[in-house]
Design an enzyme around this catalytic site. Sequence first.
Site, PDB file in Angstrom:
ATOM      1  N   GLY A  42      -3.314  -8.574  -2.617  1.00  0.00           N
ATOM      2  CA  GLY A  42      -4.733  -8.580  -2.937  1.00  0.00           C
ATOM      3  C   GLY A  42      -4.885  -7.339  -3.742  1.00  0.00           C
ATOM      4  N   ILE A  43      -6.127  -6.764  -3.905  1.00  0.00           N
ATOM      5  CA  ILE A  43      -6.411  -5.789  -4.730  1.00  0.00           C
ATOM      6  C   ILE A  43      -6.798  -4.545  -4.011  1.00  0.00           C
ATOM      7  CG2 ILE A  43      -9.033  -6.491  -4.538  1.00  0.00           C
ATOM      8  CD1 ILE A  43      -9.203  -5.306  -7.633  1.00  0.00           C
ATOM      9  N   GLY A  44      -6.474  -3.420  -4.352  1.00  0.00           N
ATOM     10  CA  GLY A  44      -6.917  -2.009  -3.731  1.00  0.00           C
ATOM     11  C   GLY A  44      -5.901  -1.185  -3.497  1.00  0.00           C
ATOM     12  N   ALA A  45      -6.364  -0.169  -2.891  1.00  0.00           N
ATOM     13  CA  ALA A  45      -5.408   0.853  -2.464  1.00  0.00           C
ATOM     14  C   ALA A  45      -4.086   0.309  -1.501  1.00  0.00           C
ATOM     15  CB  ALA A  45      -6.052   2.042  -1.769  1.00  0.00           C
ATOM     16  N   ILE A  46      -4.623  -0.272  -0.685  1.00  0.00           N
ATOM     17  CA  ILE A  46      -3.339  -0.764   0.331  1.00  0.00           C
ATOM     18  C   ILE A  46      -2.331  -1.619  -0.474  1.00  0.00           C
ATOM     19  CG2 ILE A  46      -2.993  -2.252   2.371  1.00  0.00           C
ATOM     20  CD1 ILE A  46      -5.700  -1.232   3.622  1.00  0.00           C
ATOM     21  N   GLU A  79      -2.603 -14.442  -6.232  1.00  0.00           N
ATOM     22  CA  GLU A  79      -3.765 -15.190  -7.113  1.00  0.00           C
ATOM     23  C   GLU A  79      -4.214 -14.136  -8.261  1.00  0.00           C
ATOM     24  OE1 GLU A  79      -6.567 -15.214  -3.812  1.00  0.00           O
ATOM     25  OE2 GLU A  79      -8.183 -13.821  -4.622  1.00  0.00           O
ATOM     26  N   GLY A 115      -8.946 -15.894  -1.878  1.00  0.00           N
ATOM     27  CA  GLY A 115      -7.395 -16.613  -1.650  1.00  0.00           C
ATOM     28  C   GLY A 115      -7.049 -16.238  -0.007  1.00  0.00           C
TER      29      GLY A 115
HETATM   30  N1  COA Z   1     -17.733  -1.752   9.863  1.00  0.00           N
HETATM   31  C1  COA Z   1     -18.523  -1.282   9.185  1.00  0.00           C
HETATM   32  N2  COA Z   1     -18.193  -1.175   7.656  1.00  0.00           N
HETATM   33  C2  COA Z   1     -16.843  -1.629   7.179  1.00  0.00           C
HETATM   34  C3  COA Z   1     -16.148  -1.928   8.237  1.00  0.00           C
HETATM   35  C4  COA Z   1     -16.134  -2.044   9.489  1.00  0.00           C
HETATM   36  N3  COA Z   1     -15.371  -2.487  10.140  1.00  0.00           N
HETATM   37  N4  COA Z   1     -15.050  -2.182   7.462  1.00  0.00           N
HETATM   38  C5  COA Z   1     -15.411  -1.950   6.186  1.00  0.00           C
HETATM   39  N5  COA Z   1     -16.653  -1.700   5.955  1.00  0.00           N
HETATM   40  C6  COA Z   1     -17.398  -1.293   4.854  1.00  0.00           C
HETATM   41  C7  COA Z   1     -16.696   0.089   4.168  1.00  0.00           C
HETATM   42  O1  COA Z   1     -17.069   0.975   4.865  1.00  0.00           O
HETATM   43  C8  COA Z   1     -17.151  -0.326   2.633  1.00  0.00           C
HETATM   44  O2  COA Z   1     -18.580   0.045   2.576  1.00  0.00           O
HETATM   45  P1  COA Z   1     -19.104   0.599   1.086  1.00  0.00           P
HETATM   46  O3  COA Z   1     -18.711  -0.144   0.145  1.00  0.00           O
HETATM   47  O4  COA Z   1     -20.670   0.997   1.531  1.00  0.00           O
HETATM   48  O5  COA Z   1     -18.290   1.840   1.037  1.00  0.00           O
HETATM   49  C9  COA Z   1     -17.366  -1.744   2.518  1.00  0.00           C
HETATM   50  O6  COA Z   1     -17.242  -2.356   4.119  1.00  0.00           O
HETATM   51  C10 COA Z   1     -15.726  -2.251   2.054  1.00  0.00           C
HETATM   52  O7  COA Z   1     -14.803  -1.836   2.914  1.00  0.00           O
HETATM   53  P2  COA Z   1     -13.515  -1.017   2.099  1.00  0.00           P
HETATM   54  O8  COA Z   1     -12.565  -0.666   3.272  1.00  0.00           O
HETATM   55  O9  COA Z   1     -13.771  -0.010   1.069  1.00  0.00           O
HETATM   56  O10 COA Z   1     -12.824  -2.400   1.278  1.00  0.00           O
HETATM   57  P3  COA Z   1     -11.647  -2.751   0.637  1.00  0.00           P
HETATM   58  O11 COA Z   1     -11.885  -2.606  -0.799  1.00  0.00           O
HETATM   59  O12 COA Z   1     -10.386  -2.251   1.201  1.00  0.00           O
HETATM   60  O13 COA Z   1     -11.659  -4.377   0.821  1.00  0.00           O
HETATM   61  C11 COA Z   1     -12.066  -6.185   2.035  1.00  0.00           C
HETATM   62  C12 COA Z   1     -11.582  -4.666   2.052  1.00  0.00           C
HETATM   63  C13 COA Z   1     -11.988  -6.897   3.301  1.00  0.00           C
HETATM   64  C14 COA Z   1     -13.683  -6.131   1.715  1.00  0.00           C
HETATM   65  C15 COA Z   1     -11.365  -7.153   0.915  1.00  0.00           C
HETATM   66  O14 COA Z   1      -9.988  -7.176   1.078  1.00  0.00           O
HETATM   67  C16 COA Z   1     -11.851  -8.443   0.985  1.00  0.00           C
HETATM   68  O15 COA Z   1     -12.644  -9.031   0.369  1.00  0.00           O
HETATM   69  N6  COA Z   1     -11.100  -9.501   1.728  1.00  0.00           N
HETATM   70  C17 COA Z   1     -11.480 -10.718   2.090  1.00  0.00           C
HETATM   71  C18 COA Z   1     -10.741 -11.514   0.798  1.00  0.00           C
HETATM   72  C19 COA Z   1      -9.252 -11.701   0.544  1.00  0.00           C
HETATM   73  O16 COA Z   1      -8.555 -11.331   1.142  1.00  0.00           O
HETATM   74  N7  COA Z   1      -8.733 -12.165  -0.618  1.00  0.00           N
HETATM   75  C20 COA Z   1      -7.437 -12.312  -0.977  1.00  0.00           C
HETATM   76  C21 COA Z   1      -7.035 -11.200  -1.925  1.00  0.00           C
HETATM   77  S1  COA Z   1      -7.896 -10.878  -3.475  1.00  0.00           S
END
Ligand code: COA
Length: 422
Positions: free
Chosen positions: A203-207, A226, A324
Amino acid sequence: MSAEEAIKLIHSGDRVALAHAVGIPVVITDALCEHKDNYENVEIVQLVPMGNAKFTDPEMEGHFRLNALFLGPFTRDAVQEGRGDFTPCCFHEVPNLFDEILPLDVAVIQVTPPDKHGYVSCGVSVDYTLPAAQKAKRVIAQVNKEMPRTHGDTVLHVSEIDSFVEADHPIIELGLPRIGKVERAIGENCAKLIKDGDTLQLGIGAIPDAVLLFLKDKKDLGIHSEMVSDGVVKLIESGVITNAKKNLHPGKTVATFLMGTKDLYDYADDNQAVVMYPVDYVNDPYVIGQNNNLVSINSCIQVDLTGQVASESVGYQQISGIGGQVDFVRGAKLSKGGRSIIAIGSTAAQGKISKIVPILDEGAAVTTSRTDVDYIVTEYGIAHLQGKSLRDRAKALIQIAHPDFRKGLIQVYEQRFHCNYN
Ligand code: COA
């Protein structure tokens, strides 16, 4: 023609698909917003816009209404405040929705200039963007010399497009994510689950980028993902990713959209080693599963002690989408030797909230079900849930929760399963 002229093909009441992510045709969407008063109730269907989403601003109400198939930073507020809608769906199903359920009047896309035979490439965003253009009644394309010409199944013939707007500008770039201590630890744990010869979806992002840091000693990795971002290119150039062991498209990196920096776009430009296809092919679980040893790595917001994964909403608040995730979790299940990983930091809100919880927040949507879930990884370790009882799952998850929250989770465990934790 000018963008102002081209948008006359859009009429009040139309359903318009807008190209995805960094493929968004900025010049045409800006023109639409500037001429908002000419439109009433135009439905804009999109996954994630990058750059901005002016068409969802409060002053656009009544003119344009977003039907989001995923939410991102620019569109969350509109849906939260009732100015837009969210439609749950798997990414691979989106092109099919355009057949009968959400038939399109117009597709607004961004493409390369035509080649000598008259073919334009959808470049960085093929996903639902190419199928939308093939299915819509009318097609408006921004032609941008900066759009990379990508290989695979990415092209339309100029005869399939009604209006062209020439406007060159750099493709929107996404900065490289900041990888901190927690992300590195998660990346290192995920890398323990990856073997030489595996095919990866990231996926996207730091992890995901942190995972890539720990793959430098692996051999013959492949990509069927994807999305592809900059980290993948570094591993291709260093010879770790060869795609040599893939059953499907050996030797090729497969993606449906690209998102990253100009380095990534330059790498993909006219490069036969990167092939892009519409999302109903790349993300089809049956296609994904044809690769042996497919490993998918995605993230979530909460996971409960039974392994239900909430990835798209914080309680009732929709912040993201399915994308995805389910496509690849199920594809990995169909893949011989496949594994799916949900990788998360153990806490949110600067350590105040545990992401591993007894029950999901009220209103939270289950994205990946507990029957589909496989591995959950945090900075504290790996929990393998597939085939485990509810009791054993809960125990495995507590072991990788943040230490500050383990005591509370153990109390819930003992009440729920009527036994001592130790
Ligand atoms: N309780 C409350 N808030 C939470 C939370 C929790 N358990 N977990 C995350 N959040 C909040 C964060 O604080 C952040 O808020 P902000 O934007 O106001 O700072 C927001 O939710 C996003 O969390 P973050 O950890 O920064 O997101 P990320 O960039 O690491 O993405 C997902 C995490 C889950 C949102 C992302 O992976 C996703 O959309 N996944 C579903 C779709 C997917 O997996 N697609 C396939 C690959 S592209």
